[in-house]
Each structure stands twice: as structure tokens, then as C-alpha cells.
Design an enzyme around this catalytic site. Structure first.
Site, mmCIF file in Angstrom:
data_model
loop_
_atom_site.group_PDB
_atom_site.id
_atom_site.type_symbol
_atom_site.label_atom_id
_atom_site.label_comp_id
_atom_site.label_asym_id
_atom_site.label_seq_id
_atom_site.Cartn_x
_atom_site.Cartn_y
_atom_site.Cartn_z
ATOM 1 N N GLU A 216 6.372 -21.275 45.301
ATOM 2 C CA GLU A 216 6.633 -22.713 45.455
ATOM 3 C C GLU A 216 8.036 -23.040 44.947
ATOM 4 O O GLU A 216 8.550 -22.374 44.040
ATOM 5 C CB GLU A 216 5.615 -23.507 44.631
ATOM 6 C CG GLU A 216 4.617 -24.308 45.439
ATOM 7 C CD GLU A 216 5.175 -25.536 46.124
ATOM 8 O OE1 GLU A 216 6.240 -25.453 46.769
ATOM 9 O OE2 GLU A 216 4.531 -26.592 46.020
ATOM 10 N N ASP A 217 8.624 -24.067 45.507
ATOM 11 C CA ASP A 217 9.942 -24.492 45.052
ATOM 12 C C ASP A 217 9.883 -25.139 43.673
ATOM 13 O O ASP A 217 10.629 -24.787 42.775
ATOM 14 C CB ASP A 217 10.603 -25.447 46.072
ATOM 15 C CG ASP A 217 9.700 -26.611 46.492
ATOM 16 O OD1 ASP A 217 8.555 -26.719 45.989
ATOM 17 O OD2 ASP A 217 10.136 -27.415 47.339
ATOM 18 N N LYS B 130 8.291 -26.491 53.267
ATOM 19 C CA LYS B 130 9.473 -25.726 53.636
ATOM 20 C C LYS B 130 10.339 -25.415 52.423
ATOM 21 O O LYS B 130 11.239 -24.603 52.485
ATOM 22 C CB LYS B 130 10.318 -26.540 54.639
ATOM 23 C CG LYS B 130 9.638 -26.792 55.956
ATOM 24 C CD LYS B 130 10.471 -27.821 56.772
ATOM 25 C CE LYS B 130 9.609 -28.982 57.038
ATOM 26 N NZ LYS B 130 10.239 -30.091 57.744
ATOM 27 N N GLY B 131 10.052 -26.100 51.331
ATOM 28 C CA GLY B 131 10.937 -26.036 50.165
ATOM 29 C C GLY B 131 11.168 -24.647 49.582
ATOM 30 O O GLY B 131 12.201 -24.390 48.967
ATOM 31 N N ASP C 63 14.416 -30.907 49.194
ATOM 32 C CA ASP C 63 15.003 -31.942 50.056
ATOM 33 C C ASP C 63 14.769 -33.347 49.525
ATOM 34 O O ASP C 63 13.905 -33.599 48.685
ATOM 35 C CB ASP C 63 14.376 -31.870 51.449
ATOM 36 C CG ASP C 63 12.948 -32.420 51.462
ATOM 37 O OD1 ASP C 63 12.135 -31.954 50.636
ATOM 38 O OD2 ASP C 63 12.649 -33.326 52.253
ATOM 39 N N LYS D 111 8.762 -28.970 36.246
ATOM 40 C CA LYS D 111 9.019 -30.258 35.584
ATOM 41 C C LYS D 111 7.772 -30.608 34.785
ATOM 42 O O LYS D 111 6.957 -31.420 35.227
ATOM 43 C CB LYS D 111 9.247 -31.337 36.652
ATOM 44 C CG LYS D 111 10.680 -31.552 37.049
ATOM 45 C CD LYS D 111 10.866 -32.911 37.732
ATOM 46 C CE LYS D 111 10.687 -32.825 39.213
ATOM 47 N NZ LYS D 111 11.094 -34.059 39.937
ATOM 48 N N ASP E 85 5.653 -30.037 40.049
ATOM 49 C CA ASP E 85 5.932 -31.400 39.583
ATOM 50 C C ASP E 85 4.644 -31.983 38.983
ATOM 51 O O ASP E 85 4.263 -31.609 37.892
ATOM 52 C CB ASP E 85 6.472 -32.193 40.777
ATOM 53 C CG ASP E 85 7.007 -33.555 40.419
ATOM 54 O OD1 ASP E 85 7.545 -33.706 39.323
ATOM 55 O OD2 ASP E 85 6.896 -34.486 41.244
ATOM 56 N N PHE F 287 14.961 -36.087 39.797
ATOM 57 C CA PHE F 287 14.728 -35.662 41.177
ATOM 58 C C PHE F 287 15.854 -34.728 41.610
ATOM 59 O O PHE F 287 17.023 -35.089 41.590
ATOM 60 C CB PHE F 287 14.634 -36.867 42.116
ATOM 61 C CG PHE F 287 14.062 -36.485 43.445
ATOM 62 C CD1 PHE F 287 12.687 -36.372 43.620
ATOM 63 C CD2 PHE F 287 14.895 -36.199 44.507
ATOM 64 C CE1 PHE F 287 12.152 -35.987 44.838
ATOM 65 C CE2 PHE F 287 14.371 -35.811 45.733
ATOM 66 C CZ PHE F 287 13.000 -35.705 45.901
ATOM 67 N N VAL F 288 15.458 -33.525 41.987
ATOM 68 C CA VAL F 288 16.461 -32.511 42.325
ATOM 69 C C VAL F 288 16.423 -32.143 43.804
ATOM 70 O O VAL F 288 15.381 -32.243 44.446
ATOM 71 C CB VAL F 288 16.291 -31.243 41.454
ATOM 72 C CG1 VAL F 288 16.718 -31.501 40.023
ATOM 73 C CG2 VAL F 288 14.872 -30.719 41.497
ATOM 74 N N ARG G 142 18.585 -29.555 51.798
ATOM 75 C CA ARG G 142 17.943 -28.243 51.594
ATOM 76 C C ARG G 142 18.977 -27.121 51.590
ATOM 77 O O ARG G 142 18.789 -26.095 50.955
ATOM 78 C CB ARG G 142 16.936 -27.958 52.716
ATOM 79 C CG ARG G 142 15.708 -28.838 52.703
ATOM 80 C CD ARG G 142 14.640 -28.232 53.611
ATOM 81 N NE ARG G 142 13.589 -29.175 53.960
ATOM 82 C CZ ARG G 142 12.515 -29.428 53.210
ATOM 83 N NH1 ARG G 142 12.371 -28.819 52.053
ATOM 84 N NH2 ARG G 142 11.589 -30.275 53.612
#
Ligand code: IMP
Ligand code: MG
Length: 194
Positions: free
Chosen positions: A111-112, A55-56, A171, A143, A115, A164-165, A177
Site C-alpha cells: 500500500e502507498d 493505483k497509489g 495523488d 500516518k 492513514d 496530506f502528501v 502521482r
């Protein structure tokens, strides 16, 4: 008689979470305009098929799509990899597939955040088998320090440090979110005074 305890019961503990703004909303929007232009410049006449990873990516995809001129369609896919923790298990599972075939289409995976890269590596494998005409990746955040899989994005909004964001779709246990800015989440456990 109840035993004496030297710990605070869980109900008395209060998580002292805080979010420090890392990328303010105006900066996000400005960068998205540029990214949309970069994408259109690379594919000036093509119908673009944007695939959002739920959902990001929803806010990013919604804003990016509205800045891309010309023909465009949308689809969504969902994977799970994180559960409710801040660290990846490395395991990726497809939980919702696309509605339509991507064969012969110019696909941009949206994509959000990139990582470890495990999610994207998995998705690219799935999509490549379905024979798109072209396959590109747009991520809002990258990242690079955390990378485990050998993957890269074609369009990157912001490269960020290993923190961590949350916010703007990202989220922590399904929360945050809805923040308009991207911020660094700090977790902490404060003992509530009685
Ligand atoms: P990867 O598979 O490790 O590249 O992780 C990709 C997914 O993990 C992202 O789509 C996010 O859902 C989640 N994720 C990774 N880093 C963060 C973060 O800093 N905040 C929130 N979610 C994150
Ligand atoms: Mg995600």
C-alpha cells in the site's frame, strides 16, 4: 440591467496549490532497499506474492519488487475510498479484484499509505477469508495520528505527520502521482487579478 455582484466569478479564481518536498527521491529508494532486505530476511526461501493496491502503490511496488531477490509474483486489487477529496469518507468499495487465488500463498499487501486504516482493515478481512499461508503488509508511508481502525503494517517505509502528501504514486484528484519525491500539498484559493 445585470445585477451588481461583489464576488469574483469562478473563472477568475485560480487555485494556488503548492507541493513542498517531504521525502526526497534518494531517501525513498534507499529505504526501499532496506525494506526489501527486511522482507527477504523474514521469508528467506519463500515465493512471495506481492499484491499492490491500485493505483497509489504502483511506483512503490515496482521499485520494491525489483529489490527483492528470489521468487516473486504480482497481482493487483483496487478499492475506492477517497473520491477526489483530501478526507476519507470511511467507506471502502472493491472496484477490481485479484486475478488469481491467494490460497496457500505468502502474500505481502503493498500500500502507498496507511492513514485511517479503513482501507487496510477492509482488505485484510477480504484476504484472510481466502486462506493465504501468510499475510503481511508493507506500506511506504504511515500516518499513525489519523488511525481509526485497529490495523498495523509489518513493514513501514516512513512515519509521517498528519499532513496530506502527494507524489511517488500518491495523488490529489488523480494529479501529482508522477512526482519522484513525496511532498506535502498545500491547497489555497487565490483570487486572480484582472
Ligand atoms: P485509509 O483507508 O484512510 O488508511 O486511506 C488509505 C488510502 O487513502 C490510501 O491508499 C490513499 O489512497 C489515500 N490517502 C490517505 N492519505 C493520503 C494522503 O496524504 N495523500 C494521498 N492519498 C492519501
Ligand atoms: Mg491508495
Amino acid at each position: 440591467m445585470p445585477k451588481a455582484t461583489n464576488y469574483q466569478p469562478k473563472s477568475r479564481r485560480k487555485a494556488a496549490e503548492s507541493v513542498r518536498t517531504l521525502i526526497p527521491r534518494a531517501q525513498i529508494q534507499k529505504r526501499i532497499v532496506e525494506m526489501a532486505q527486511e522482507i527477504r530476511r523474514d521469508f528467506p526461501t519463500e515465493h512471495l506474492h506481492l499484491v499492490g493496491v491500485l493505483k497509489g502503490s504502483v511506483f512503490f511496488l515496482a521499485d520494491l519488487a525489483r529489490q527483492i531477490t528470489g521468487q516473486l509474483s504480482l497481482d493487483f486489487i483496487a478499492v475506492s475510498s477517497y473520491g477526489s477529496k483530501t478526507h476519507s469518507s470511511g467507506e471502502v468499495k472493491l472496484t477490481r479484484d485479484l486475478d488469481s487465488s491467494i490460497e496457500g500463498k505468502t502474500v505481502i499487501v503493498v500500500e502507498d499509505i496507511l492513514d485511517t486504516g479503513m482501507t487496510l482493515q477492509y482488505l485484510l478481512r477480504v484476504f484472510e477469508q481466502r486462506k493465504p499461508r501468510r499475510l503481511r503488509v508493507a506500506v511506504l508511508l504511515d500516518k499513525p495520528e489519523r488511525r481509526l481502525a485497529k490495523v498495523r503494517a509489518d513493514y513501514v517505509g516512513f512515519t509521517i505527520p498528519n499532513e496530506f502528501v502527494v507524489g511517488y504514486g500518491l495523488d490529489y484528484s488523480e494529479r501529482y502521482r508522477n512526482l519522484a519525491d513525496v511532498g506535502v500539498l498545500t491547497l489555497g484559493t487565490k483570487i486572480k487579478k484582472s
